[in-house]
Motif scaffolding. Structure first.
Motif, PDB file in Angstrom:
ATOM      1  N   HIS A 158     -14.776-101.725 -34.167  1.00 28.43           N
ATOM      2  CA  HIS A 158     -14.868-103.180 -34.047  1.00 28.43           C
ATOM      3  C   HIS A 158     -14.083-103.803 -35.194  1.00 28.43           C
ATOM      4  O   HIS A 158     -13.542-103.089 -36.034  1.00 28.43           O
TER       5      HIS A 158
ATOM      6  N   HIS B 155     -14.937-105.689 -37.794  1.00 24.79           N
ATOM      7  CA  HIS B 155     -15.541-106.030 -39.088  1.00 24.79           C
ATOM      8  C   HIS B 155     -14.827-105.388 -40.275  1.00 24.79           C
ATOM      9  O   HIS B 155     -14.336-104.257 -40.184  1.00 24.79           O
TER      10      HIS B 155
ATOM     11  N   ASP C 110     -15.614-103.922 -42.978  1.00 27.19           N
ATOM     12  CA  ASP C 110     -15.962-102.620 -43.557  1.00 27.19           C
ATOM     13  C   ASP C 110     -15.520-101.444 -42.686  1.00 27.19           C
ATOM     14  O   ASP C 110     -15.673-100.285 -43.087  1.00 27.19           O
ATOM     15  N   HIS C 111     -14.964-101.735 -41.503  1.00 27.34           N
ATOM     16  CA  HIS C 111     -14.481-100.675 -40.608  1.00 27.34           C
ATOM     17  C   HIS C 111     -12.981-100.765 -40.348  1.00 27.34           C
ATOM     18  O   HIS C 111     -12.394 -99.809 -39.852  1.00 27.34           O
TER      19      HIS C 111
ATOM     20  N   HIS D 241     -22.929-105.794 -31.053  1.00 25.15           N
ATOM     21  CA  HIS D 241     -22.785-106.106 -32.475  1.00 25.15           C
ATOM     22  C   HIS D 241     -21.661-107.133 -32.692  1.00 25.15           C
ATOM     23  O   HIS D 241     -21.725-107.969 -33.583  1.00 25.15           O
TER      24      HIS D 241
ATOM     25  N   ASP E   4     -21.175 -99.897 -35.387  1.00 24.13           N
ATOM     26  CA  ASP E   4     -22.411-100.580 -35.798  1.00 24.13           C
ATOM     27  C   ASP E   4     -23.261-101.017 -34.618  1.00 24.13           C
ATOM     28  O   ASP E   4     -24.263-101.712 -34.788  1.00 24.13           O
TER      29      ASP E   4
HETATM   30 ZN   LIG Z   1     -20.001-104.301 -38.285  1.00 22.49          ZN
END
Ligand SMILES: [Zn+2]
Length: 359
Positions: free
Chosen positions: A109, A111, A113-114, A232, A251
């Motif tokens: 996804h 976000h 942190d990914h 998410h 997530d």
């Molecule tokens: Zn996430």
């Protein structure tokens, strides 16, 4: 220092990550515990032949798990961690496991942190993600770097660095000083690298399903990329390996409560039902330890349903999102989620539900 070693000898290094408990008891298709390859920054746990759950040691602040699939000719990675610095450490560590070139990077996804390590991958690497992930990371929908999700998780980093510096100068115990100095170094590097981020979108997109076949020395590995519905985020992709019975869920499904600030909690329940219909034995989550079976999915569905209903009721009673976040009682789920201690929920989740209810 890189060393391939049997699971049992890696026990001490894994205790700190909390990884051990859930993997303990896991055996691969040959009935053996998974082998572990460790670098200073990463731990590669071989869940099946050439399939590695990738976690950080803490030396570099990576913030999320990755997945690595090694074939006869090439490597596919899933998720690129939180910063260019973290992704560079990942790429260096990959070389401890294989000399095959990285050919694909999949984003579970959009976000931070990914996906904010995407930019360090050379342009010979194809980046695959949902079309929504591309729209977010390309800037088409606004700047992800100034969104509340990114800010709420990163604006406290300079203060944390200051606190760690103060703690270090107040500490005399040598072992504690070593621990604090390492944590400080990781957070300083993280803080610096946050400023280097250039959001980099996937150049190959999917809507609901894409299947890749990775050549193995004998036969091939089927890799299904599945968008099972909004959850998410609006563009979650799970990576399903039917032959290995493994699914990497990003997530969308974690051992702990997932962040909900960009989520669709009501639809998430149905999306998880679709995940349950997929045949697998083990979930590799985007954070935390692997999960065996599907029981945890039902527990999370129950939490999401309850959270939505209770929030809707409290909103109808005229409470603000902040009041609901303080007062909402989800302690009936505390046996499944250790982070629930008394009333309250993440205000970012409640604000999100209020916004969805207002639409
Ligand atoms: Zn996430």
């Amino acid at each position: 220092m890189n060393k391939k070693k049997k699971f049992n000898t890696a026990v001490l290094s894994l205790i700190g990550s909390g990884f051990l408990l859930a993997v303990f008891g896991y055996v691969n298709a040959q009935g053996e515990p998974p082998s572990v390859i460790e670098t200073s920054s990463h731990i590669f746990t071989e869940m099946a032949d050439g399939v590695y759950q990738v976690t950080g040691t803490g030396e570099v602040y990576v913030m999320s798990n990755a997945l690595m699939l090694v074939g006869a000719n090439d490597v596919l990675l899933v998720d690129s961690h939180v910063t260019p610095n973290a992704a560079n450490a990942l790429l260096r560590s990959v070389r401890a496991v294989t000399d095959k070139p990285v050919r694909y990077l999949v984003n579970s996804h959009y976000h931070f942190d990914h996906a904010h390590g995407n930019q360090v991958f050379p342009n010979t690497v194809e980046i695959i993600g949902h079309s929504y992930t591309r729209a977010k990371l390309s800037g088409e929908m606004g700047n992800v770097l100034t969104e509340s999700t990114m800010l709420s998780f990163t604006e406290g980093v300079p203060d944390l660095v200051e606190r760690l510096r103060a703690q270090l100068s107040d500490t005399r115990d040598p072992a504690e000083r070593t621990r604090l100095a390492a944590q400080l170094k990781a957070q300083e590097d993280h803080m610096i690298s946050l400023r280097e981020i250039v959001p980099t979108p996937p150049n190959i997109t999917l809507e609901s399903k894409m299947t890749l076949y990775q050549d193995l020395s004998e036969g091939s590995r089927e890799i299904q990329l599945l968008h099972l519905g909004r959850a998410h985020t609006a563009g979650d992709v799970v990576v399903y390996l039917p032959q290995e019975g493994l699914v990497f869920t990003g997530d969308m499904m974690l051992p702990s409560l997932s962040y909900m600030g960009d989520s669709f909690p009501q639809e998430w329940v149905g999306t998880l039902e679709a995940l349950k219909a997929v045949e697998f034995d083990v979930i590799l989550p985007g954070h935390g330890a692997p999960l065996q079976g599907k029981e945890k999915i039902s527990q999370f569905q129950a939490y999401l349903t309850d959270l939505w209903q209770k929030t809707e009721t409290m909103k109808a009673q005229g409470l603000s999102a902040e009041q609901t976040a303080e007062q909402i009682d989800l302690s009936n789920h505390s046996q499944n989620y250790g982070q629930i201690r008394g009333p309250g929920a993440d205000v970012r989740a409640i604000r999100r539900i209020y916004a969805l209810l207002d639409q």
